[in-house]
Design a protein around this motif. Structure first.
Motif, short mmCIF file in Angstrom:
data_model
loop_
_atom_site.label_atom_id
_atom_site.label_comp_id
_atom_site.label_asym_id
_atom_site.label_seq_id
_atom_site.Cartn_x
_atom_site.Cartn_y
_atom_site.Cartn_z
N ARG A 163 -1.57 24.78 105.10
CA ARG A 163 -1.72 23.74 106.12
C ARG A 163 -1.39 22.36 105.53
O ARG A 163 -0.87 21.48 106.24
CB ARG A 163 -3.14 23.76 106.67
CG ARG A 163 -3.35 22.85 107.86
CD ARG A 163 -4.65 23.15 108.56
NE ARG A 163 -4.69 24.50 109.08
CZ ARG A 163 -4.08 24.90 110.19
NH1 ARG A 163 -3.35 24.03 110.87
NH2 ARG A 163 -4.18 26.14 110.61
N GLU A 186 8.98 16.82 112.58
CA GLU A 186 7.95 16.54 113.58
C GLU A 186 7.58 17.80 114.36
O GLU A 186 6.41 18.04 114.66
CB GLU A 186 8.44 15.44 114.53
CG GLU A 186 8.54 14.07 113.89
CD GLU A 186 7.21 13.62 113.28
OE1 GLU A 186 6.18 13.74 113.97
OE2 GLU A 186 7.22 13.17 112.13
N THR A 239 -6.09 29.00 110.84
CA THR A 239 -6.26 29.14 109.39
C THR A 239 -6.99 30.45 109.09
O THR A 239 -7.97 30.78 109.75
CB THR A 239 -7.08 27.97 108.81
OG1 THR A 239 -6.39 26.75 109.11
CG2 THR A 239 -7.21 28.11 107.30
N ILE A 299 2.35 23.49 113.14
CA ILE A 299 1.31 23.80 112.16
C ILE A 299 -0.06 23.37 112.67
O ILE A 299 -1.07 24.04 112.43
CB ILE A 299 1.63 23.13 110.81
CG1 ILE A 299 2.89 23.74 110.20
CG2 ILE A 299 0.45 23.28 109.84
CD1 ILE A 299 2.84 25.23 110.00
N GLU A 300 -0.11 22.25 113.38
CA GLU A 300 -1.39 21.78 113.91
C GLU A 300 -2.00 22.76 114.90
O GLU A 300 -3.22 22.79 115.09
CB GLU A 300 -1.20 20.41 114.57
CG GLU A 300 -0.97 19.28 113.57
CD GLU A 300 -0.66 17.96 114.25
OE1 GLU A 300 -0.52 17.96 115.50
OE2 GLU A 300 -0.55 16.94 113.55
N ARG A 301 -1.15 23.57 115.54
CA ARG A 301 -1.65 24.51 116.55
C ARG A 301 -1.86 25.92 116.00
O ARG A 301 -2.29 26.81 116.73
CB ARG A 301 -0.68 24.55 117.74
CG ARG A 301 -0.61 23.24 118.52
CD ARG A 301 0.07 23.44 119.86
NE ARG A 301 1.48 23.77 119.70
CZ ARG A 301 2.46 22.87 119.69
NH1 ARG A 301 2.19 21.58 119.84
NH2 ARG A 301 3.72 23.24 119.56
N THR A 302 -1.50 26.14 114.75
CA THR A 302 -1.74 27.46 114.16
C THR A 302 -3.20 27.60 113.75
O THR A 302 -3.96 26.64 113.74
CB THR A 302 -0.86 27.68 112.92
OG1 THR A 302 -1.15 26.67 111.95
CG2 THR A 302 0.62 27.65 113.26
N PRO A 325 3.77 20.61 105.33
CA PRO A 325 4.36 19.29 105.62
C PRO A 325 5.00 18.65 104.39
O PRO A 325 6.07 18.04 104.49
CB PRO A 325 3.15 18.48 106.12
CG PRO A 325 2.22 19.51 106.67
CD PRO A 325 2.36 20.69 105.76
N ASN A 354 1.48 30.08 119.43
CA ASN A 354 1.10 29.29 118.25
C ASN A 354 -0.28 29.67 117.72
O ASN A 354 -0.49 29.76 116.51
CB ASN A 354 1.09 27.80 118.62
CG ASN A 354 2.46 27.20 118.68
OD1 ASN A 354 3.23 27.56 119.56
ND2 ASN A 354 2.76 26.31 117.77
N THR A 355 -1.21 29.90 118.63
CA THR A 355 -2.57 30.19 118.22
C THR A 355 -2.73 31.60 117.66
O THR A 355 -3.81 31.96 117.20
CB THR A 355 -3.53 30.01 119.41
OG1 THR A 355 -3.07 30.80 120.52
CG2 THR A 355 -3.61 28.55 119.82
N LYS A 410 5.44 19.95 112.15
CA LYS A 410 4.11 19.37 112.02
C LYS A 410 3.25 19.72 113.23
O LYS A 410 2.09 20.13 113.09
CB LYS A 410 4.21 17.85 111.87
CG LYS A 410 2.87 17.16 111.71
CD LYS A 410 3.04 15.66 111.57
CE LYS A 410 1.70 14.96 111.47
NZ LYS A 410 1.85 13.47 111.36
N LEU A 411 3.80 19.58 114.43
CA LEU A 411 3.06 19.92 115.65
C LEU A 411 2.76 21.41 115.71
O LEU A 411 1.67 21.83 116.13
CB LEU A 411 3.88 19.51 116.88
CG LEU A 411 4.03 17.99 117.10
CD1 LEU A 411 4.99 17.72 118.25
CD2 LEU A 411 2.67 17.36 117.38
#
Length: 206
Positions: free
Chosen positions: A40, A58, A69, A64-67, A44, A30-31, A61-62
């Motif tokens: 970002r 969901e 920018t 994307i939060e760990r990708t 969503p 993910n990172t 969403k999770l």
């Protein structure tokens, strides 16, 4: 592996429950997935319109939060301007292309084949196209990779039970469809982009 990804391919893979399997198949954590700052917030919102069931929403969403920018401070204005001025390449895709171009070991994942066709067929962008040669995933090549890793039956089952609409998915997969049908269909939709694409050995020559 660093992968710069656009909204469309992430949403469609998530809608087929194939986003994490694709990342695993290409060896990207993910990172190591990079999106634009605007994506970002846009992903969503777009996924709520395009995905018809809540669970993938969901999960996405999770994810994307760990990708990561993409940092806009490192852009070359001249190259970015050339890309943005080209018909069928919008600002977001231009930024992703430039980001991948600047890192020789990085890959670009995009669902926008018109953008890739413009990149490949615009003489003033030939240096960028050559620099990205063999480093691009489309939705079609992502699915070909997944078929080769997971098997056709597993991918076909997930696509049949998808919660996202896509014409290519409808043609390539379905009840009673075969692996040969899927490979031929997916190959036909991306064969004209072969100079840019990764894993071209999976594309059937038509």
């Amino acid at each position: 592996m660093i992968v710069f990804a656009d909204n469309d391919i992430l949403i469609k893979l998530a809608g087929c429950d194939l986003l994490i399997p694709f990342c695993e198949a290409v060896g990207a954590q993910n990172t190591e997935i990079f999106i634009t700052q605007s994506a970002r917030f846009a992903i969503p919102k777009q996924s709520r319109k395009k995905l018809t069931t809540p669970e993938p929403l969901e999960q996405l969403k999770l994810f994307i939060e760990r990708t990561e920018t993409i940092e806009q401070a490192h852009t070359e204005t001249n190259i970015l301007d050339r890309l943005i001025e080209t018909p069928n390449i919008d600002g977001g895709e231009a930024f992703l292309i430039l980001s991948a171009y600047n890192i020789p070991e990085a890959k670009l994942a995009t669902g926008d084949k018109r953008c890739l066709s413009a990149l490949l067929n615009t003489p003033s962008l030939i240096d960028i196209a050559n620099g990205l040669g063999g480093r691009v995933y489309t939705l079609e090549t992502a699915l070909l990779i997944l078929i080769s890793r997971l098997g056709f039956d597993s991918v076909n089952h997930r696509v049949i039970n998808r919660c996202v609409t896509d014409g290519t998915l409808s043609l390539a997969f379905g009840v009673g469809r075969s692996i040969d049908n899927a490979i031929e269909c997916l190959s036909s939709y991306c064969s004209d982009l072969t100079p840019l694409l990764s894993d071209t050995h999976l594309i059937k020559k038509l």
